[in-house]
Motif scaffolding. Structure first.
Motif, mmCIF file in Angstrom:
data_model
loop_
_atom_site.group_PDB
_atom_site.id
_atom_site.type_symbol
_atom_site.label_atom_id
_atom_site.label_comp_id
_atom_site.label_asym_id
_atom_site.label_seq_id
_atom_site.Cartn_x
_atom_site.Cartn_y
_atom_site.Cartn_z
ATOM 1 N N SER A 126 0.881 -1.175 0.000
ATOM 2 C CA SER A 126 0.000 0.000 0.000
ATOM 3 C C SER A 126 0.905 1.207 0.000
ATOM 4 N N ARG A 127 0.650 2.115 -0.956
ATOM 5 C CA ARG A 127 1.588 3.226 -1.083
ATOM 6 C C ARG A 127 1.034 4.512 -0.486
ATOM 7 N N ASP A 128 -0.117 4.390 0.232
ATOM 8 C CA ASP A 128 -0.784 5.600 0.730
ATOM 9 C C ASP A 128 0.116 6.438 1.632
ATOM 10 N N GLY A 129 0.842 5.749 2.534
ATOM 11 C CA GLY A 129 1.710 6.493 3.457
ATOM 12 C C GLY A 129 3.104 6.704 2.883
ATOM 13 N N GLY A 130 3.265 6.499 1.594
ATOM 14 C CA GLY A 130 4.577 6.648 0.971
ATOM 15 C C GLY A 130 5.346 5.331 0.976
ATOM 16 N N VAL A 131 6.530 5.385 0.407
ATOM 17 C CA VAL A 131 7.355 4.185 0.250
ATOM 18 C C VAL A 131 8.694 4.416 0.950
ATOM 19 N N ALA A 132 9.178 3.380 1.652
ATOM 20 C CA ALA A 132 10.556 3.431 2.157
ATOM 21 C C ALA A 132 11.390 2.540 1.258
ATOM 22 N N LEU A 133 12.474 3.088 0.754
ATOM 23 C CA LEU A 133 13.312 2.336 -0.171
ATOM 24 C C LEU A 133 14.743 2.306 0.385
ATOM 25 N N VAL A 134 15.252 1.115 0.609
ATOM 26 C CA VAL A 134 16.603 0.980 1.177
ATOM 27 C C VAL A 134 17.484 0.343 0.121
ATOM 28 N N GLU A 135 18.635 0.950 -0.159
ATOM 29 C CA GLU A 135 19.551 0.302 -1.101
ATOM 30 C C GLU A 135 20.883 0.004 -0.423
ATOM 31 N N ALA A 174 16.516 4.167 -12.225
ATOM 32 C CA ALA A 174 15.644 3.391 -13.118
ATOM 33 C C ALA A 174 14.406 2.913 -12.358
ATOM 34 N N LEU A 175 14.595 2.525 -11.111
ATOM 35 C CA LEU A 175 13.455 2.042 -10.321
ATOM 36 C C LEU A 175 12.511 3.168 -9.924
ATOM 37 N N LEU A 176 13.108 4.316 -9.570
ATOM 38 C CA LEU A 176 12.273 5.451 -9.160
ATOM 39 C C LEU A 176 11.362 5.903 -10.299
ATOM 40 N N GLU A 177 11.823 5.669 -11.530
ATOM 41 C CA GLU A 177 10.977 6.011 -12.690
ATOM 42 C C GLU A 177 9.649 5.258 -12.650
ATOM 43 N N GLY A 178 9.638 4.090 -12.004
ATOM 44 C CA GLY A 178 8.428 3.270 -11.979
ATOM 45 C C GLY A 178 7.442 3.687 -10.896
ATOM 46 N N ILE A 179 7.863 4.545 -9.979
ATOM 47 C CA ILE A 179 6.986 4.958 -8.873
ATOM 48 C C ILE A 179 6.351 6.300 -9.232
ATOM 49 N N PRO A 180 5.009 6.395 -9.170
ATOM 50 C CA PRO A 180 4.358 7.656 -9.549
ATOM 51 C C PRO A 180 4.914 8.837 -8.743
ATOM 52 N N GLN A 181 5.023 9.987 -9.423
ATOM 53 C CA GLN A 181 5.663 11.172 -8.819
ATOM 54 C C GLN A 181 4.889 11.747 -7.621
ATOM 55 N N ASN A 182 3.603 11.341 -7.458
ATOM 56 C CA ASN A 182 2.838 11.859 -6.309
ATOM 57 C C ASN A 182 2.986 10.972 -5.072
ATOM 58 N N VAL A 183 3.799 9.907 -5.153
ATOM 59 C CA VAL A 183 4.025 9.035 -3.983
ATOM 60 C C VAL A 183 5.338 9.467 -3.309
ATOM 61 N N PRO A 184 5.284 9.886 -2.025
ATOM 62 C CA PRO A 184 6.531 10.263 -1.360
ATOM 63 C C PRO A 184 7.420 9.035 -1.113
ATOM 64 N N VAL A 185 8.707 9.174 -1.395
ATOM 65 C CA VAL A 185 9.631 8.051 -1.226
ATOM 66 C C VAL A 185 10.770 8.464 -0.291
ATOM 67 N N PHE A 209 14.320 13.817 -8.688
ATOM 68 C CA PHE A 209 13.001 13.286 -8.293
ATOM 69 C C PHE A 209 12.467 14.112 -7.118
ATOM 70 N N GLU A 210 11.424 14.913 -7.381
ATOM 71 C CA GLU A 210 10.954 15.834 -6.338
ATOM 72 C C GLU A 210 10.226 15.129 -5.209
ATOM 73 N N ASN A 211 9.768 13.917 -5.451
ATOM 74 C CA ASN A 211 9.036 13.163 -4.409
ATOM 75 C C ASN A 211 9.978 12.354 -3.507
ATOM 76 N N VAL A 212 11.295 12.491 -3.704
ATOM 77 C CA VAL A 212 12.246 11.631 -2.987
ATOM 78 C C VAL A 212 13.012 12.409 -1.924
ATOM 79 N N ARG A 213 13.049 11.841 -0.701
ATOM 80 C CA ARG A 213 13.902 12.398 0.363
ATOM 81 C C ARG A 213 14.979 11.357 0.654
ATOM 82 N N THR A 214 16.240 11.787 0.662
ATOM 83 C CA THR A 214 17.334 10.820 0.747
ATOM 84 C C THR A 214 18.102 10.955 2.061
ATOM 85 N N THR A 215 18.368 9.808 2.698
ATOM 86 C CA THR A 215 19.245 9.778 3.876
ATOM 87 C C THR A 215 20.393 8.832 3.568
ATOM 88 N N SER A 216 21.629 9.289 3.793
ATOM 89 C CA SER A 216 22.805 8.457 3.512
ATOM 90 C C SER A 216 23.343 7.833 4.783
#
Ligand code: AVI
Length: 321
Positions: free
Chosen positions: A72-81, A92-103, A125-132
């Motif tokens: 369920s993407r309602d609360g956004g997506v957490a993506l760990v690489e 390439a993967l972020l291209e597959g996630i709609p731009q209105n879903v926060p990641v 990607f404006e919907n992406v917040r990154t932590t290193s």
């Protein structure tokens, strides 16, 4: 003590321990200083090293399908690489996630250059917040854990056949460490290289341009610089070996002559016999079934597996169950 000093002390302790082993070894993770990371990028462009291009083809072709498998993407997506390289795969993967879903992207890599390169590549990607998380996988996973607990909409990426640089018990431990903080339904995307002909494997790890040889020998250059050592880099040959019984390509540095090397900062002197080798890396190769089994033993179930026939490379999507 500064964290740089702690990193250097750990490096020195690991090098001393591993060069005193029989046979001598060095840990593959230390191949990636700034020059090593650039050389690895160059390897990924070589015609004989097909992992990166095969994986990019699969990711481009299936990014939407992978995103749609998230519960369920309602609360956004957490993506760990884990091990982000230059960020191309993630983009390439972020291209597959709609731009209105926060990641919320969490990048774990021992190389700060890799973290910076990835951050720069996905900045568009404006919907992406990154932590290193500049750390090895085990430590990075511990620091990501609080962000993931009870969050089913999580996708963990372990791409580029990075799993192959772990021996089977360590790979198993890594998959379990990935699984531990995840809620049921969370996804794991695993890229893993398949067993293929010995000739193709040796060309990939001992390329005619000598880039992989430079990547391997750079580890000695790094030890010279960081541990005040006097390795004569020209006294070592790069060697790649296909170990069929263990299903792995091994990289070695083989001493051309009998000689002694001094590592002043580690207060160590090491003797090399002619033909003696330092084992620097293993790259395990798998059958599609091996990959499924590995994931199952780690607490996951296969949802889909895509195979690039040309390069013999598999991308497997697992769900935590
Ligand atoms: C990063 N890792 C998956 C690469 C591999 O294929 O094992 C590192 C590498 N070593 C030599 N060439 C590439």
């Amino acid at each position: 003590m500064s964290s740089d000093q702690t990193v250097l002390d750990t490096f020195a302790a690991d090098v001393v321990r591993d060069l005193c082993r029989q046979p001598k070894q060095l840990q593959a993770r230390y191949l990636y200083d700034a020059l090593g990371s650039s050389l690895f990028d160059a390897i990924c462009r070589l015609p004989w090293y097909r992992i990166t291009r095969a994986e990019a083809r699969l990711l481009r072709g299936h990014a939407r399908e992978i995103a749609n498998a998230l519960p369920s993407r309602d609360g956004g997506v957490a993506l760990v690489e884990l091990g982000c390289g230059n960020g191309e795969k993630l983009a390439a993967l972020l291209e597959g996630i709609p731009q209105n879903v926060p990641v919320d992207v969490h990048l774990i890599d021992i190389s700060t250059d890799a973290l910076q390169a990835t951050g720069a590549r996905i900045a568009r990607f404006e919907n992406v917040r990154t932590t290193s998380h500049p750390a090895a996988y085990d430590e990075g996973l511990r620091s990501v854990q609080p962000f993931l607990q009870h969050r089913p909409c999580t996708l963990t990426l372990l791409l580029g056949s990075n799993i192959g640089n772990f021996d089977p018990p360590a790979a198993q431990a890594l998959l379990r460490a990935i699984r531990a903080p995840l809620a049921n339904g969370a996804l794991l995307l695993l890229g893993a290289d398949l067993v293929k002909s010995e000739a193709d494997l040796l060309l990939a790890y001992d390329d005619p341009l000598g880039v992989t040889a430079a990547f391997n020998k750079n580890l000695l250059v790094r030890i010279n610089r960081e541990l005040d050592a006097d390795f004569d880099v020209t006294a070592f040959d790069h060697r790649a070996v296909w170990n069929a019984r263990e299903q792995r390509v091994e990289m070695h540095l083989v001493s051309r002559r009998t000689h002694r090397v001094r590592l002043a900062a580690a207060d160590l002197s090491v003797q090399f016999a002619e033909g003696e080798s330092i084992w620097t890396e293993s790259s395990y190769k798998y059958t599609p079934l091996d990959i499924g089994r590995m994931g199952t033993d780690g607490g996951f179930r296969v949802i889909r597996q895509w195979i690039d026939e040309e390069a013999q490379f598999a991308l497997t999507l697992f769900v935590a169950n």
